[in-house]
Design a protein around this motif. Structure first.
Motif, PDB file in Angstrom:
ATOM      1  N   PHE A  54     -40.529  11.878 -18.623  1.00 45.31           N
ATOM      2  CA  PHE A  54     -39.550  12.737 -17.951  1.00 45.31           C
ATOM      3  C   PHE A  54     -38.362  13.041 -18.860  1.00 45.31           C
ATOM      4  O   PHE A  54     -37.763  14.118 -18.769  1.00 45.31           O
ATOM      5  N   ASN A  55     -38.014  12.098 -19.731  1.00 41.95           N
ATOM      6  CA  ASN A  55     -36.909  12.332 -20.672  1.00 41.95           C
ATOM      7  C   ASN A  55     -37.242  13.428 -21.680  1.00 41.95           C
ATOM      8  O   ASN A  55     -36.341  13.958 -22.340  1.00 41.95           O
ATOM      9  N   MET A  56     -38.529  13.754 -21.801  1.00 38.84           N
ATOM     10  CA  MET A  56     -38.914  14.866 -22.666  1.00 38.84           C
ATOM     11  C   MET A  56     -38.545  16.202 -22.039  1.00 38.84           C
ATOM     12  O   MET A  56     -38.452  17.219 -22.730  1.00 38.84           O
ATOM     13  N   LEU A  57     -38.318  16.197 -20.711  1.00 36.23           N
ATOM     14  CA  LEU A  57     -37.994  17.429 -19.992  1.00 36.23           C
ATOM     15  C   LEU A  57     -36.500  17.612 -19.786  1.00 36.23           C
ATOM     16  O   LEU A  57     -36.010  18.742 -19.757  1.00 36.23           O
ATOM     17  N   ILE A  58     -35.775  16.518 -19.611  1.00 47.94           N
ATOM     18  CA  ILE A  58     -34.333  16.579 -19.350  1.00 47.94           C
ATOM     19  C   ILE A  58     -33.581  15.701 -20.338  1.00 47.94           C
ATOM     20  O   ILE A  58     -33.934  14.535 -20.550  1.00 47.94           O
ATOM     21  N   ASP A  59     -32.535  16.249 -20.921  1.00 48.99           N
ATOM     22  CA  ASP A  59     -31.655  15.492 -21.812  1.00 48.99           C
ATOM     23  C   ASP A  59     -30.777  14.598 -20.948  1.00 48.99           C
ATOM     24  O   ASP A  59     -29.957  15.088 -20.163  1.00 48.99           O
ATOM     25  N   GLN A  60     -30.927  13.299 -21.074  1.00 51.36           N
ATOM     26  CA  GLN A  60     -30.195  12.362 -20.230  1.00 51.36           C
ATOM     27  C   GLN A  60     -28.687  12.374 -20.502  1.00 51.36           C
ATOM     28  O   GLN A  60     -27.899  11.974 -19.649  1.00 51.36           O
ATOM     29  N   ASN A  61     -28.283  12.824 -21.662  1.00 52.69           N
ATOM     30  CA  ASN A  61     -26.854  12.873 -21.993  1.00 52.69           C
ATOM     31  C   ASN A  61     -26.164  14.067 -21.337  1.00 52.69           C
ATOM     32  O   ASN A  61     -25.033  13.961 -20.842  1.00 52.69           O
TER      33      ASN A  61
END
Length: 243
Positions: A54-61
């Motif tokens: 999922f982190n490949m889809l949304i930048d957590q920062n």
């Protein structure tokens, strides 16, 4: 005295064969629809529950889409356009591969919903969608009322929904969003019945087993899949509980 028995039997045989052809065609249509739903559900669940994916889809920062996330959001539309415009030119095998790829990409894009809404509300809305879709599909199959004009009106409303959604993308109006969602539910409830009736008529005019029938079944599966998914999304926007 004239004997009409041979003609009577012959007519019945033709009707039985036509009914059997229609059932086989619609069975193929729903099979393709269920394949797409299964693939989409599986990949939505995998990406929503695997943080590394999922982190490949949304930048957590920043909380915004990554480049891959943006592609995933718009890729399903591209696949639908390719399948639709390439229907007559592409082979059945190529169309099937594109259809499967579309189902996977669509599932990945739906992982956003599983991330935003609680699992219980997603499941509840999915079951509600299934029941509502099933009821309208049966209605479309069994009704003797011609839904052609009704379908044309619904398509006009659908175009309005697309335009309003595009405008609201910039306005961020929650009120307009809810209005669009309620209208969207009504439109796709109606389109489900309309599309099933249309597919029934297509099935009655096809010789089951040839290439055109296979392609039409795939395209019909895509149509019903989109009806189901859009109905599900609009219902989730109304009744879903956010995390």
């Amino acid at each position: 005295m004239e004997n009409n028995k041979p003609d009577y039997v012959y007519d019945n045989v033709i009707q039985i064969n036509e009914a059997d052809t229609t059932r086989k065609f619609l069975a193929n249509v729903f099979l393709w629809m269920f394949v797409a739903l299964g693939l989409s559900a599986a990949f939505a669940y995998i990406f929503a529950n695997d943080h590394s994916l999922f982190n490949m889809l949304i930048d957590q920062n920043t909380g915004r889409n990554t480049g891959l996330g943006t592609i995933v959001m718009f890729a399903p539309l591209a696949f639908v356009l390719i399948i639709s415009f390439g229907f007559n030119r592409l082979s059945y095998g190529v169309l099937a591969l594109l259809y499967i790829a579309f189902s996977v990409i669509m599932g990945i894009s739906l992982s956003y919903l599983l991330w935003l809404f609680t699992a219980s509300s997603v499941l509840g809305v999915f079951l509600t969608t299934s029941v509502l879709f099933g009821v309208m599909a049966i209605a479309g199959y069994t009704t003797r009322q011609d839904l052609t004009k009704f379908g044309s009106i619904l398509i006009m409303f659908l175009i309005g929904i697309i335009i309003a959604s595009f405008v609201n993308y910039f306005l961020h109006s929650t009120g307009l969003d809810m209005i669009i969602s309620y209208i969207g539910v009504a439109v796709f409830v109606g389109l489900t019945a309309y599309d099933v009736q249309k597919l029934k008529r297509i099935g009655q005019g096809l010789e089951y087993g040839d290439a055109s029938a296979s392609k039409m079944a795939l395209m019909g599966g895509l149509t019903l899949y989109l009806d189901f998914i859009n109905l599900f999304i609009f219902l989730l926007r109304i009744f879903g509980r956010r995390k």
